[in-house]
Write a protein that holds these residues in place. Sequence first.
Motif, PDB file in Angstrom:
ATOM      1  N   UNK A   8       0.861  -1.186   0.000  1.00  0.00           N
ATOM      2  CA  UNK A   8       0.000   0.000   0.000  1.00  0.00           C
ATOM      3  C   UNK A   8       0.893   1.230   0.000  1.00  0.00           C
ATOM      4  N   UNK A   9       0.949   1.892  -1.161  1.00  0.00           N
ATOM      5  CA  UNK A   9       1.827   3.048  -1.345  1.00  0.00           C
ATOM      6  C   UNK A   9       2.626   2.871  -2.613  1.00  0.00           C
ATOM      7  N   UNK A  10       2.720   3.913  -3.409  1.00  0.00           N
ATOM      8  CA  UNK A  10       3.259   3.771  -4.770  1.00  0.00           C
ATOM      9  C   UNK A  10       4.498   4.612  -5.030  1.00  0.00           C
ATOM     10  N   UNK A  11       5.204   5.004  -3.967  1.00  0.00           N
ATOM     11  CA  UNK A  11       6.444   5.742  -4.148  1.00  0.00           C
ATOM     12  C   UNK A  11       7.593   4.809  -4.491  1.00  0.00           C
ATOM     13  N   UNK A  73       3.492   1.398   3.065  1.00  0.00           N
ATOM     14  CA  UNK A  73       4.616   2.302   2.831  1.00  0.00           C
ATOM     15  C   UNK A  73       4.118   3.723   2.557  1.00  0.00           C
ATOM     16  N   UNK A  74       2.857   3.976   2.863  1.00  0.00           N
ATOM     17  CA  UNK A  74       2.252   5.285   2.586  1.00  0.00           C
ATOM     18  C   UNK A  74       2.425   6.208   3.789  1.00  0.00           C
ATOM     19  N   UNK A  92      -8.600  -9.972   8.988  1.00  0.00           N
ATOM     20  CA  UNK A  92      -7.768 -11.151   9.220  1.00  0.00           C
ATOM     21  C   UNK A  92      -6.526 -11.166   8.356  1.00  0.00           C
ATOM     22  N   UNK A  93      -5.925  -9.976   8.179  1.00  0.00           N
ATOM     23  CA  UNK A  93      -4.760  -9.802   7.311  1.00  0.00           C
ATOM     24  C   UNK A  93      -3.572  -9.340   8.149  1.00  0.00           C
ATOM     25  N   UNK A  94      -2.422  -9.930   7.957  1.00  0.00           N
ATOM     26  CA  UNK A  94      -1.218  -9.486   8.658  1.00  0.00           C
ATOM     27  C   UNK A  94      -0.847  -8.070   8.213  1.00  0.00           C
ATOM     28  N   UNK A  95      -0.341  -7.266   9.154  1.00  0.00           N
ATOM     29  CA  UNK A  95       0.043  -5.886   8.865  1.00  0.00           C
ATOM     30  C   UNK A  95       1.534  -5.691   9.082  1.00  0.00           C
ATOM     31  N   UNK A  96       2.210  -5.123   8.072  1.00  0.00           N
ATOM     32  CA  UNK A  96       3.602  -4.695   8.181  1.00  0.00           C
ATOM     33  C   UNK A  96       3.677  -3.234   7.754  1.00  0.00           C
ATOM     34  N   UNK A  97       4.628  -2.494   8.301  1.00  0.00           N
ATOM     35  CA  UNK A  97       4.951  -1.202   7.705  1.00  0.00           C
ATOM     36  C   UNK A  97       6.444  -0.962   7.819  1.00  0.00           C
TER      37      UNK A  97
END
Length: 340
Positions: A8-11, A73-74, A92-97
């Motif tokens: 998530x994020x397009x940079x 990454x936003x 029910x989704x794992x989250x990373x940043x």
Amino acid sequence: MGSILMVYGCGAVGLRIARAARTAGLDTSVGGRDPAKVAAAAAAVGVPWRSAPVDDPVLLEGLLRGVLVLVNVAGPMARTAPALMEACLRSGCHYLDVSNELAVFIEAWPRDRAARQADVAVVPGAGFATAVVESLAHRVLGRIPDADSVTIVRSSPGGTRSEGVRRTSSALLAAGGWSVDAGQLMRTPDNVLTFRLPEGARAAVPIGSGEVFAVARATGVPNVAAYYTSRAAPWLSRLAVPLARHWARAGFRLPSRARSTPAGPDGSPKPLSRIWLRASNSHGAVADGWVEAAGTETTAAIAVESALRLESGATVGVLTSGELLGPDFALGIPGLRLGE
């Protein structure tokens, strides 16, 4: 359309992670807030895409349908992370940043129980800024087992910073200095200190970064502080820091200035980030260590490996990237330079 991993994020960082994920064999997609930008990013990488703003829970639910791991990454992540964490818990989704913002870590840890109930993991700081510092701290602390203090000094990378990086840097500056003192997270005065680093004496200002929280949690060291080097002389930094923090809080950002940097494999500039770390104990013993790397490339490697570890579903709850990957992984990434 479902995928194992959604970025998530397009940079520049998001595109690098998406490409690295495809190379690693992960079924990858991209997401973001602006449909036109997301579509262009997806076309550049050759993956499917979806779009949803972070302030619409219904659209976020559709965005995450069929996704196993989300990599945020936003930036600034102090704004995007809370909503995306909640969406991941519901889906029910794992989250990373890849954040290094203290506010994101503070947002994450109260969600530990909810993450365990949802059978998912929440991992802030799965990038260069935090994961490498955790590994470096373990390495240096191995020479002083009874250390009670860790000081982290981050040097400015070369090259032109992206808009997302500039926003995150402004958020860190606006937040002011924070440290862990006797196990408690506390405000730090704007004292400009001078450190003798491998590149010479540099003035540095205190920052409130996620690595302070992560290192204290992962190592148990009761006193942890972080600083960011200034390009100005110490006397000028002492005058400028309060004004710079005021500007950052008002939303003003200085323009990014290009500087000479080493070239990457394709001939493009490859900005290097440098981190110096000192551990000490009450008896006066001191140990230093430093690491230098291309932050974007290292972040991609850490984020993708984190996603691969979570794919099995064996890890749940809120944890640091170092706790997920172990103390040695980040410093073993090709291209890092280490010193003492």
